[in-house]
Design an enzyme around this catalytic site. Sequence first.
Site, PDB file in Angstrom:
ATOM      1  N   HIS A   1       3.351  22.872 -14.861  1.00 51.61           N
ATOM      2  CA  HIS A   1       3.877  21.586 -15.329  1.00 51.61           C
ATOM      3  C   HIS A   1       4.996  21.815 -16.334  1.00 51.61           C
ATOM      4  CE1 HIS A   1       2.974  17.599 -17.595  1.00 51.61           C
ATOM      5  NE2 HIS A   1       3.890  17.418 -16.685  1.00 51.61           N
TER       6      HIS A   1
ATOM      7  N   GLU B   1       2.976  23.907 -19.044  1.00 52.68           N
ATOM      8  CA  GLU B   1       1.525  23.864 -18.938  1.00 52.68           C
ATOM      9  C   GLU B   1       1.139  24.516 -17.606  1.00 52.68           C
ATOM     10  OE1 GLU B   1      -1.419  20.284 -20.298  1.00 52.68           O
ATOM     11  OE2 GLU B   1       0.292  19.796 -19.063  1.00 52.68           O
TER      12      GLU B   1
ATOM     13  N   ASN C   1      -0.381  15.512 -21.237  1.00 51.88           N
ATOM     14  CA  ASN C   1      -0.355  14.075 -20.945  1.00 51.88           C
ATOM     15  C   ASN C   1      -1.590  13.349 -21.456  1.00 51.88           C
ATOM     16  OD1 ASN C   1       2.187  13.651 -19.866  1.00 51.88           O
ATOM     17  ND2 ASN C   1       1.577  14.534 -17.901  1.00 51.88           N
TER      18      ASN C   1
HETATM   19  N1  LIG Z   1      10.321  13.176 -14.758  1.00 53.71           N
HETATM   20  C1  LIG Z   1       9.660  13.861 -15.673  1.00 53.71           C
HETATM   21  O1  LIG Z   1       9.952  13.804 -16.891  1.00 53.71           O
HETATM   22  C2  LIG Z   1       8.535  14.769 -15.261  1.00 53.71           C
HETATM   23  C3  LIG Z   1       8.009  15.650 -16.203  1.00 53.71           C
HETATM   24  C4  LIG Z   1       7.020  16.556 -15.787  1.00 53.71           C
HETATM   25  C5  LIG Z   1       6.562  16.537 -14.479  1.00 53.71           C
HETATM   26  N2  LIG Z   1       7.094  15.627 -13.588  1.00 53.71           N
HETATM   27  C6  LIG Z   1       6.594  15.678 -12.213  1.00 53.71           C
HETATM   28  O2  LIG Z   1       7.565  16.362 -11.417  1.00 53.71           O
HETATM   29  C7  LIG Z   1       7.531  15.855 -10.072  1.00 53.71           C
HETATM   30  C8  LIG Z   1       8.918  15.402  -9.684  1.00 53.71           C
HETATM   31  O3  LIG Z   1       9.310  14.354 -10.557  1.00 53.71           O
HETATM   32  P1  LIG Z   1      10.846  13.943 -10.738  1.00 53.71           P
HETATM   33  O4  LIG Z   1      10.873  13.073 -11.948  1.00 53.71           O
HETATM   34  O5  LIG Z   1      11.723  15.136 -10.613  1.00 53.71           O
HETATM   35  O6  LIG Z   1      11.038  13.038  -9.428  1.00 53.71           O
HETATM   36  P2  LIG Z   1      12.411  12.582  -8.751  1.00 53.71           P
HETATM   37  O7  LIG Z   1      12.092  11.342  -8.019  1.00 53.71           O
HETATM   38  O8  LIG Z   1      13.521  12.601  -9.730  1.00 53.71           O
HETATM   39  O9  LIG Z   1      12.694  13.770  -7.693  1.00 53.71           O
HETATM   40  C9  LIG Z   1      11.910  14.017  -6.570  1.00 53.71           C
HETATM   41  C10 LIG Z   1      12.783  14.629  -5.486  1.00 53.71           C
HETATM   42  O10 LIG Z   1      11.948  14.985  -4.387  1.00 53.71           O
HETATM   43  C11 LIG Z   1      12.637  14.646  -3.196  1.00 53.71           C
HETATM   44  N3  LIG Z   1      11.681  14.517  -2.093  1.00 53.71           N
HETATM   45  C12 LIG Z   1      10.960  13.441  -1.699  1.00 53.71           C
HETATM   46  N4  LIG Z   1      10.209  13.759  -0.630  1.00 53.71           N
HETATM   47  C13 LIG Z   1      10.486  15.049  -0.319  1.00 53.71           C
HETATM   48  C14 LIG Z   1      10.051  15.939   0.687  1.00 53.71           C
HETATM   49  N5  LIG Z   1       9.160  15.562   1.601  1.00 53.71           N
HETATM   50  N6  LIG Z   1      10.544  17.192   0.706  1.00 53.71           N
HETATM   51  C15 LIG Z   1      11.456  17.590  -0.214  1.00 53.71           C
HETATM   52  N7  LIG Z   1      11.908  16.791  -1.201  1.00 53.71           N
HETATM   53  C16 LIG Z   1      11.422  15.538  -1.255  1.00 53.71           C
HETATM   54  C17 LIG Z   1      13.373  13.361  -3.548  1.00 53.71           C
HETATM   55  O11 LIG Z   1      14.429  13.106  -2.620  1.00 53.71           O
HETATM   56  C18 LIG Z   1      13.845  13.667  -4.956  1.00 53.71           C
HETATM   57  O12 LIG Z   1      15.106  14.309  -4.948  1.00 53.71           O
HETATM   58  C19 LIG Z   1       6.480  14.745 -10.067  1.00 53.71           C
HETATM   59  O13 LIG Z   1       5.265  15.266  -9.633  1.00 53.71           O
HETATM   60  C20 LIG Z   1       6.410  14.331 -11.537  1.00 53.71           C
HETATM   61  O14 LIG Z   1       5.165  13.769 -11.879  1.00 53.71           O
HETATM   62  C21 LIG Z   1       8.070  14.765 -13.950  1.00 53.71           C
END
Ligand SMILES: NC(=O)c1ccc[n+]([C@@H]2O[C@H](COP(=O)([O-])OP(=O)(O)OC[C@H]3O[C@@H](n4cnc5c(N)ncnc54)[C@H](O)[C@@H]3O)[C@@H](O)[C@H]2O)c1
Length: 307
Positions: free
Chosen positions: A149, A161, A199
Site C-alpha cells: 500500500h 504499508e 487507514n
Molecule cells: N488515490 C490514492 O490516494 C490512493 C492511495 C493509496 C492507495 N490507493 C489505491 O490504489 C488503487 C488505484 O487507485 P488510483 O487512485 O490510482 O485510481 P485511478 O482511478 O486514478 O487509476 C486506476 C487506473 O486503472 C486503470 N484500469 C481500470 N481497469 C483496468 C484494467 N482492467 N486493467 C488495467 N488498468 C485498468 C484505469 O484506467 C486507471 O488509469 C486503488 O486500489 C486505491 O484504493 C489509492
Amino acid sequence: MSESGLGKIGVIGIGVMGNGIAQVAAQSGFTTLVTDISAEVLERGLANLDKSLSRLVKAHEKSGGEKGISPVAKDEALTRLSTTTALEDLLSCDLIIEAAPEKPELKEGINRKLAELDYKGILVSNTSGISITRLAAAFGTPERFMGMHFMNPVPLQKGVEIIRGLATSDDTFEKIVALCHDMGKIEIPAEDKAGFAINRMWVPFVNEAIRIVEEGVASVDDVDKCTLCLAHKMGPLMTADYVGLDTMLFICDVLEEELGSAYKASPLLKRLVESGQLGAKTGIGFYSWDGYRAAGVNPDVARYRIK
Ligand SMILES: NC(=O)c1ccc[n+]([C@@H]2O[C@H](COP(=O)([O-])OP(=O)(O)OC[C@H]3O[C@@H](n4cnc5c(N)ncnc54)[C@H](O)[C@@H]3O)[C@@H](O)[C@H]2O)c1
C-alpha cells in the site's frame, strides 16, 4: 544488483497511484512495463509521469544537486519504461503491482486472468481497503500474493504499508521488504484487518473532520487549518480530495462492516460521492480544483449543514 533480486516490474493501471509507482520503479533501476485499458490512457499517464520527473529535475537544479534527480537520471528512468494494453505482456515480469480502481470484483478479475495465463511471479495489490486474503484467493496461489500500500504522492511519500494475506509465504514477504528498500521506501508491516494500520487511523480522522463541517462547528478551510497545529503538511479535507472521495467512502464502508458503526461514513461524504464530486480528479470535492491546485471551497459544501 537489487536487494530483492527482482529485475522486471509490471504495473497495472497508470492512474494516480500506478503512475507514481511506475515512476519510482523505473527511477530505482527496474525495467518497468505498465498496462492500462487503452493506448490513450497510457499516453496521458506517461505525459503526467514525464511532468513529475521534470519537477524533480527542476528541484535538482534549484537545490544545487541536493534534492531531486539529474536530467541524465530522468532520461535513464524513461528508457526503462514501456507500456502495453495487453495484460499477457506482463507475464515476463518478476513482480506485478496492481493499481487498478478500488473495486473488489475488478481486482479479483485481474487476479483470475493472471492465474489463467499461468503467471509465475509475485503479485501485489495497492488496495486501500480490500481484504488481501480475498484478493489472494482469486489469484489462486496465495503464497505469492500480498498487499503493498503505497502512499500518495508515491514519488514523495516514504512509507509503504506491506500486508500479508493469511497464506502469504515468508519468501514473498521478504522479497517485498527488500523491494521497499530498493525503491528507497520504508516498509510498515500490518496485518490483514479492515483498514490495515494507516487507514484505520486516517479514515475516521477524515470522517470526523467532515462531521465538524456538517454540524457547522468549523468551516472547510478552518478544519484544514486546525491540522497545521498538529504539524500535518496538509489538512484532512484537502487530502481526502487528493485521494478521491469515492475511495474514502469505500474504505469507510469496509471499516464499518468489519469494526462497527463508529466507522460509519458521514452523510456529506456520501452526498458528494452520489453527486459525482469526487475531489481533485473530477475538479470538485470539498474544494474546487484547477488541475491539482485547490482554488477555493466548494460553495455547496460551505452551505451544507446537518445537526
Ligand atoms: N488515490 C490514492 O490516494 C490512493 C492511495 C493509496 C492507495 N490507493 C489505491 O490504489 C488503487 C488505484 O487507485 P488510483 O487512485 O490510482 O485510481 P485511478 O482511478 O486514478 O487509476 C486506476 C487506473 O486503472 C486503470 N484500469 C481500470 N481497469 C483496468 C484494467 N482492467 N486493467 C488495467 N488498468 C485498468 C484505469 O484506467 C486507471 O488509469 C486503488 O486500489 C486505491 O484504493 C489509492
